[in-house]
Design an enzyme around this catalytic site. Structure first.
Site, PDB file in Angstrom:
ATOM      1  CG  ASP A 185      -1.769   1.023   1.664  1.00  0.00           C
ATOM      2  OD1 ASP A 185      -2.272   1.421  -0.174  1.00  0.00           O
ATOM      3  OD2 ASP A 185      -2.017   2.006   1.787  1.00  0.00           O
ATOM      4  CD  GLU A 269      -5.237   0.415  -3.350  1.00  0.00           C
ATOM      5  OE1 GLU A 269      -6.718   0.555  -3.481  1.00  0.00           O
ATOM      6  OE2 GLU A 269      -4.537   0.836  -2.540  1.00  0.00           O
ATOM      7  CB  CYS A 322     -13.254  -4.933   8.059  1.00  0.00           C
ATOM      8  SG  CYS A 322     -13.115  -6.190   9.761  1.00  0.00           S
ATOM      9  CB  CYS A 325     -16.055  -9.001   9.207  1.00  0.00           C
ATOM     10  SG  CYS A 325     -16.145  -7.442   9.093  1.00  0.00           S
ATOM     11  CB  CYS A 341     -14.013  -3.665  11.760  1.00  0.00           C
ATOM     12  SG  CYS A 341     -15.086  -4.152  11.259  1.00  0.00           S
ATOM     13  CB  CYS A 344     -15.632  -8.314  13.612  1.00  0.00           C
ATOM     14  SG  CYS A 344     -14.072  -7.672  12.481  1.00  0.00           S
ATOM     15  CG  ASP A 351      -1.273   3.363   6.101  1.00  0.00           C
ATOM     16  OD1 ASP A 351      -1.943   3.341   5.285  1.00  0.00           O
ATOM     17  OD2 ASP A 351      -0.353   4.527   6.531  1.00  0.00           O
TER      18      ASP A 351
END
Ligand SMILES: [Zn+2]
Length: 392
Positions: A185, A269, A322, A325, A341, A344, A351
């Site tokens: 990332d 990405e 997340c 989950c 989150c 969960c 990051d």
């Protein structure tokens, strides 16, 4: 398997060589700009598309004209090469990779490319066409044994340093397969965050030298236009810029080599830096980090060493999702470094969570060609290409 690889060295030309190079750079620039004008006019005035062959024919005629007969004084090879470079710039434009070609300026980096018929290279003596003596090159590492250079590019940068880049075909051994895979990332605080939780520092090179640079720029602006002092101040600014760029490239080279050596599959990405740079707050940090150059290095090294780089859609919600989950947040502002989150209850480092999602999405793409978002996923893989060629 033979791969093209460029070796770049600094060299120190003699006064005579400087003169010949200056003349060659000038002619290359002239021919490039002339051909750009020809191609643009042909298109806008007659709806006609010119290609390399057309401009090469016209160049022969141009050299016979009285007012441009001085083009004959330099080697003809770099001039043809300038036309080829322009052709490539147009191809990049038509295929959506670059903006429309622009005119070359005298103040910017100068270059001239010599094909194999315009230089001789015996052991460590490289002599260019129209020159009597070999270039005085600093061979900080040797060329591979028995290689035949296919072309040589000479550049003179804004800081008035001379470099020679020698293109050779080289046997590069594919690295042994490793089970390791990683998601990357792009961060702003750290340049690269990996899915296994490592951060690779943001060496804000520009920031470190920014004060010096700003001072040099102010001094330059105050000098009288056209004066000798202004020219000197400009050189100083250029040298600082180059220093920053060199240091950054060096860091990126080391990091990209390390990531490719350690991992079989690298997922990342496909950020469109071009668009992000328009966002002012982020602009400086992102261009400082130089993400796109870094990705380019990862890709060509993956090709060399038989690794795979998978690029996923930049609209994939890697930060907001997340990893544990799959819950997706409505929004997550840039200054939030960690979050919990609501579904969960897992606490995420922004990051690292993003890098984990990138890896998962990338593996889905690599495994079955599955699109994370249909039609929007591009994959680039070093390995299949390699095995295809090997089986021929
Ligand atoms: Zn969750």
């Amino acid at each position: 398997m033979e791969q093209k690889k460029a070796y770049k060295y600094r060299f120190y030309p003699s006064d005579e060589q400087k003169r010949i190079l200056a003349q060659t750079f000038g002619c290359c620039r002239y021919v490039y700009n002339w051909a750009l004008r020809q191609r643009t006019d042909a298109y806008y005035q007659h709806g006609e598309r010119l290609y390399y062959e057309h401009t090469a024919q016209r160049l022969v005629r141009l050299k016979k004209q009285q007012d441009t007969v001085w083009l004959k004084e330099v080697s003809s090879v770099p001039l043809q090469q300038a036309l080829r470079n322009l052709d490539r710039a147009f191809r990049n434009f038509f295929e959506g990779r670059a903006a429309y070609p622009t005119f070359k300026k005298k103040r910017h980096q100068q270059s001239a490319t010599y094909a194999s018929n315009a230089f001789t290279c015996n052991r460590q003596a490289l002599t260019l066409a129209k020159m009597d003596a070999p270039l005085s090159i600093v061979w900080h590492r040797p060329l591979p044994d028995g290689c035949k250079p296919s072309s040589v590019t000479i550049t003179k940068d804004e800081a008035e340093r001379y470099f020679v880049s020698i293109l050779v075909e080289e046997d590069i051994n594919v690295l042994e397969v490793t089970p390791k895979m990683v998601g990357l990332d792009l961060g702003l605080k750290s340049m690269v965050i990996t899915s296994d939780g490592h951060t690779h520092g943001n060496p804000k090179f520009a920031a470190r030298d920014e004060k010096k640079l700003a001072q040099a720029q102010r001094r330059h602006a105050k000098k009288k236009k056209g004066s000798q002092n202004r020219a000197k101040a400009r050189l100083k600014v250029a040298r600082l810029h180059k220093k920053i760029a060199d240091r950054r490239r060096d860091y990126q080279q080391k990091l990209s080599t390390r990531i490719i050596r350690e991992n079989q599959v690298v997922c990342l990405e496909s950020l469109q830096v071009k668009h992000m740079v328009k966002n002012h707050c982020l602009a400086k940090a992102i261009s400082d980090v130089g993400w796109s150059e870094f990705v380019r290095q990862l890709e060509y090294k993956a090709d060399w060493y038989g690794r795979t780089v998978v690029k996923i859609d930049k609209w994939y919600p890697s930060s907001k999702r997340c990893f544990d989950c799959g819950h997706i947040l409505d929004s997550l502002s840039l200054d939030v470094r960690s979050w919990t989150c609501p579904e969960c209850g897992v606490v995420h480092d922004r990051d690292i969570n993003a890098a984990k999602n990138v890896l998962a999405a990338g593996l889905a793409v690599a495994a079955c060609g599955e699109a994370v978002r249909p039609g929007a996923v591009k994959t680039k893989s070093g390995k299949p290409q390699r095995s295809r060629k090997a089986s021929q």
